[in-house]
Scaffold this active site. Sequence first.
Site, PDB file in Angstrom:
ATOM      1  N   LYS A 145      57.765  43.571  36.692  1.00  0.00           N
ATOM      2  CA  LYS A 145      59.076  43.550  37.355  1.00  0.00           C
ATOM      3  C   LYS A 145      60.220  43.479  36.357  1.00  0.00           C
ATOM      4  O   LYS A 145      61.329  43.912  36.651  1.00  0.00           O
ATOM      5  CB  LYS A 145      59.139  42.411  38.356  1.00  0.00           C
ATOM      6  CG  LYS A 145      58.218  42.680  39.525  1.00  0.00           C
ATOM      7  CD  LYS A 145      58.284  41.650  40.618  1.00  0.00           C
ATOM      8  CE  LYS A 145      57.366  42.031  41.758  1.00  0.00           C
ATOM      9  NZ  LYS A 145      55.925  41.885  41.409  1.00  0.00           N
TER      10      LYS A 145
HETATM   11  C1  LIG Z   1      54.924  42.646  42.064  1.00  0.00           C
HETATM   12  C2  LIG Z   1      53.618  42.821  41.386  1.00  0.00           C
HETATM   13  C3  LIG Z   1      52.698  43.810  41.792  1.00  0.00           C
HETATM   14  C4  LIG Z   1      52.915  44.704  42.981  1.00  0.00           C
HETATM   15  O1  LIG Z   1      53.966  45.604  42.804  1.00  0.00           O
HETATM   16  P1  LIG Z   1      54.612  46.338  44.059  1.00  0.00           P
HETATM   17  O2  LIG Z   1      55.779  47.085  43.533  1.00  0.00           O
HETATM   18  O3  LIG Z   1      54.994  45.234  44.999  1.00  0.00           O
HETATM   19  O4  LIG Z   1      53.567  47.224  44.620  1.00  0.00           O
HETATM   20  C5  LIG Z   1      51.530  43.945  41.069  1.00  0.00           C
HETATM   21  N1  LIG Z   1      51.250  43.137  40.028  1.00  0.00           N
HETATM   22  C6  LIG Z   1      52.110  42.175  39.616  1.00  0.00           C
HETATM   23  C7  LIG Z   1      51.722  41.309  38.466  1.00  0.00           C
HETATM   24  C8  LIG Z   1      53.327  41.981  40.276  1.00  0.00           C
HETATM   25  O5  LIG Z   1      54.168  41.013  39.854  1.00  0.00           O
END
Ligand SMILES: *Cc1c(COP(=O)(O)O)cnc(C)c1O
Length: 468
Positions: A112
Site C-alpha cells: 500500500k
Molecule cells: C491490502 C493488502 C492486500 C490486498 O490488496 P487489495 O488491493 O485489497 O486487493 C494484499 N496483501 C497485503 C499485505 C495487503 O496489505
Amino acid sequence: MRYISTRGAAPVIGFDDALLTGLARDGGLYVPEEWPQVSTEALEDLKGLDYPELAVRIMRPFVAGSLIEDRLPELAAKAYESFGHKAVVPLVQLGPNLWMMEQFHGPTLAFKDVAMQMLGQLFDAVLEAKDQHITIVGATSGDTGAAAIEACRGRKRINIVILHPKDRVSEVQRRQMTTVQAPNVRNLAIEGTFDDCQDLLKAMFNDQPFRQEVGLSAVNSINWARVMAQIVYYFAAGAALGTPQQRIAFSVPTGNFGNVFAGYAAMQMGLPVSRLIIGSNANDILTRFFASGEMSIRAVRPSYSPSMDIQVSSNFERFLFDLYGRDGAVTAGAMTEFRRRGVLHVNADQAQQARGFFQGYSLDDDATLQAIRRIYEETEEIVDPHSAIGIEAAHVLHTAREGPVVCLATAHPAKFPDAVEKAIGRRPDLPPRLSDLYEREEAMTVLPNDLAQVQNFVRGGPFPAAAA
Ligand SMILES: *Cc1c(COP(=O)(O)O)cnc(C)c1O
C-alpha cells in the site's frame, strides 16, 4: 482526463476533484472516461527508465488538465525517495518462468505504500494549488492506516486521524501507527471492533455540517489515484521482462480487488498481459465468482492473511462497470441488489468475458503455511502469507506458454512473524530501518465507541480546518 461514476448519476469531474472526493455522490466509484492507450513504441521507450520516470509516463494522461500536471515529475521523484530499494519494486527470480515483485520496500513494509506515498504528494500539491486544508479520517484493521499515516506525516495542509479497534490490531501494526511523531498525525484507539470504527467513520461522512466544518476526506482503497499509481508497476515489470515482444502474466493476492484491478487497467491501456491470476484465502468470494459467474457473500473468516479477510471487494465495481458495457444504470441496479440480497449474477457471455481476464485460486490457512514452507525449501526465500498465496496460485495455474509470471509480494515477512514461524520454524527479522520499532515511544488516545466524543477529538486538530 475526465472521470465518470460507475453508477452514472454523479457529476463528471477532473482529476483534482476525483482525488479529493473519493466516493462519487451517487455511491459509485470514479473511473477515467476512457483508457489512455500506450502504443507499442511507447512500451519500447519504457525500457531502461528509472521508476519515477516510468511512473510519470504512465500517470501523465490521467492527470491531464490537473492544476498540478506540470509538477508530476517532481512529485513522483519525492514519493519514491522513501523506498529502501533503488528499483522501488525490485524483481527477484524464483524459477525458470517465475518472478516475484517485492512491493514491501516502503516505510510500512506493505504494497500500500507504493500508491499511498504518491497519494500524499498529490494531495499536498492539489491542496496547495487550491489553497485548501483537509482532515483525513480513516478506520483501519491493520496495514492501510499505517501506510496513510506515513504518506501524510508532516504535510502542512493535511490533518490525519486514524481509528483502530483497541487491542485488536497486531503489535507491529499498532506501533507503525502510534510511533509516528508529527503534529498533524493523531491515533485513536476505539473501545470496540473494526466494524464499530467503520460505523463511526460512516456516521462522520453522513454528518454534512461536520464534514464541511473539518473538510473531511478519505484515502481508502476506492480512491482513483491509488489505482492509478498501482498501474505503474505492471508496466515496470513488463519493461523489465520484455514487453511488448513478450506477453506476461501476473499473480496477485487479493482482498479489495484494488491491486489486481490496476493490472486489468494496464491491460486496457495496451500492456500485453496473458492473464491475471487472483489468489485468495478462505474468504474466496472472487475465486467463486470467476468460476461460476455468481457472487455471493458469506461471513468473513479470520485468516493468517488478514489484509485479505474481506467479502465485499470495493474495487470490483470498477470491473463490473466495464463488464456491463460501461452502463451506469445497470451497474447501480446490480450493486443495490447485491447490497440488499448478498447475491450478484452476470450472464454466460459476461462470465466468459470475465474469465478471459482473471482466474482465481484459493488457499486455506494450512495450505498457506505449506506454501510458505515449499517456497522456502525450493528457493530459500522467506515470504509472508499474502505473498505466498499469490505465488502458490501461480504455481498451480500458470503455464509456460503464457510467458513469464510475476507474483506480487505484498508484505515483508516480518510483518507477519507468527505465521512465518509456524511454517518454517524461524522468525523473520525486521529490516534495519525498523529494527528499533519496539523501543520507539507510542502516542494514542483511547476513546469509547461514541460519535460525539470522536467528532470532538477530530475537531481539535493542529490547525483550524477550512471547508473543503
Ligand atoms: C491490502 C493488502 C492486500 C490486498 O490488496 P487489495 O488491493 O485489497 O486487493 C494484499 N496483501 C497485503 C499485505 C495487503 O496489505
